[in-house]
Write an enzyme that holds these catalytic residues in place. Sequence first.
Site, PDB file in Angstrom:
ATOM      1  N   HIS A 431       4.941 -10.362   4.459  1.00 53.72           N
ATOM      2  CA  HIS A 431       5.777 -11.439   4.994  1.00 53.72           C
ATOM      3  C   HIS A 431       6.025 -11.294   6.495  1.00 53.72           C
ATOM      4  CE1 HIS A 431       8.228 -14.922   4.667  1.00 53.72           C
ATOM      5  NE2 HIS A 431       8.595 -14.751   3.411  1.00 53.72           N
ATOM      6  N   ASP A 435       4.125 -16.508   6.296  1.00 49.38           N
ATOM      7  CA  ASP A 435       5.216 -16.970   5.440  1.00 49.38           C
ATOM      8  C   ASP A 435       4.670 -17.497   4.118  1.00 49.38           C
ATOM      9  OD1 ASP A 435       7.090 -16.370   7.438  1.00 49.38           O
ATOM     10  OD2 ASP A 435       6.747 -18.321   8.396  1.00 49.38           O
TER      11      ASP A 435
END
Length: 458
Positions: A431, A435
């Site tokens: 992450h 995203d």
Amino acid sequence: MAEFLQMPRLGQSMEEGTVLQWYKREGDTVKAGEPLLEVMSDKANFEVEATKDGVLRKILVDADGTVPVSTPIAIVGSATEPIDTLLESATQASDGGYKQAANKLASPIPAISSQTAPAAGSSAISPRARRLAEEHAISISTLGLSGSGPGGRIIERDIISYLGRQKTLESPTASQPARMTPLAARIAGDLGVDVRQLGAGASGVKLRADDVRKVAGTATSKAGPGEPAVAEVIPFRGLRKIVAGNVAKSRQNAPHVTLTLEVDMTNAVELQARLRPEIERDFGAKLTATDLLVKASARALEAHPLCNAALAGDEIRVYGDKNIGVAVATENGLIVPVVRNADRKRLGETCAELKSLVDRCRSGKQSQADLSGGTFTITNLGAFGIDVFDPIIVSPQSCILGVGRIADKVVAANKAIEIRPMMNLCLSFDHRVLDGVPAARFLQRMKELMESPDLIFV
């Protein structure tokens, strides 16, 4: 001229290496290109060859020693030349590895013998010979100390010769060695247990380490009050330790998120069945769903480059090459060979290359090049009946694709209830690099490609 042999860098991500065993002793003659020692990198174990002719004057890092890349691990030179200048350079260097070498050099240098002798214990046998011995439950101690390899090292043909002699000597009524686990075979060798003794009354049984200890009169570890009994103690080292370190580092450093999407494999299964005979005829390899996934991943990465990236310090490096790693389970642990430039290869070429890579890894013959340069990884647990799992990213890559089994399920299709082959794709992503939305779009693209596999080749 005498010079340092340094811990080699066996891959971009390697920061340190562990000496597993030396094939030569101090004072032995070495030839350029001859296997000199076995090193454990951050990916697997590799043999390191001598870079020049000479004599192994001094071993600076013993077996089981771990040092940074480029640290001096030995001195190779002529039999008579002084090595004081190397000691001086190591003493004056600011590098910690050279200081470690200086400390080791302070101990006496052994006299150089006119004859070479094999190293003692496990160092006197090549990895291929050891694997063959373990497969046939042969105790290394029964082979003697002299082999036909360089410096008296036991090599594969010595084991084959031994097996041939044993077959000739055995009578129809002689007891046969029992099948054993590799750990049991190693313990049998260490304790000097006659493997034929283990075979009595154990036909068809695969013996474990505890069985060997019982024969040797060595009791299994006793439990303390209130503690469970220990059935077996497995050393935490080698490839198992490499894998443990890699996955722990990845999980600790990269915030993992896993997305799962179900895929209808009807068309992919049909395409695989249709192309398999031709690919097997032309390339000598059987087409699998993993081969299709490698090609589909390379295709999908073209439109979703952040899934083909890595975080390096303050930079996100987006790779142009599509080098797809495929996790392979071996007897010793998990290895990830890499199909390089998968987007530029034909399906048959990918299929043949992947088969060759897997065969080398499972036989322990992989090279560092086989395991280097990956930009994206696939791990498939479908063969074990797994539907969904949470794969751990291969650091420093940004994504790994987990693949579940293909199983017939009742689904709604064409406004009707049908039974179709379905499969789950599980994408774990870093992450920090991307995203959820770009990761989800990549997974959607993979679904499109596998459900309409002709698009893979467009």
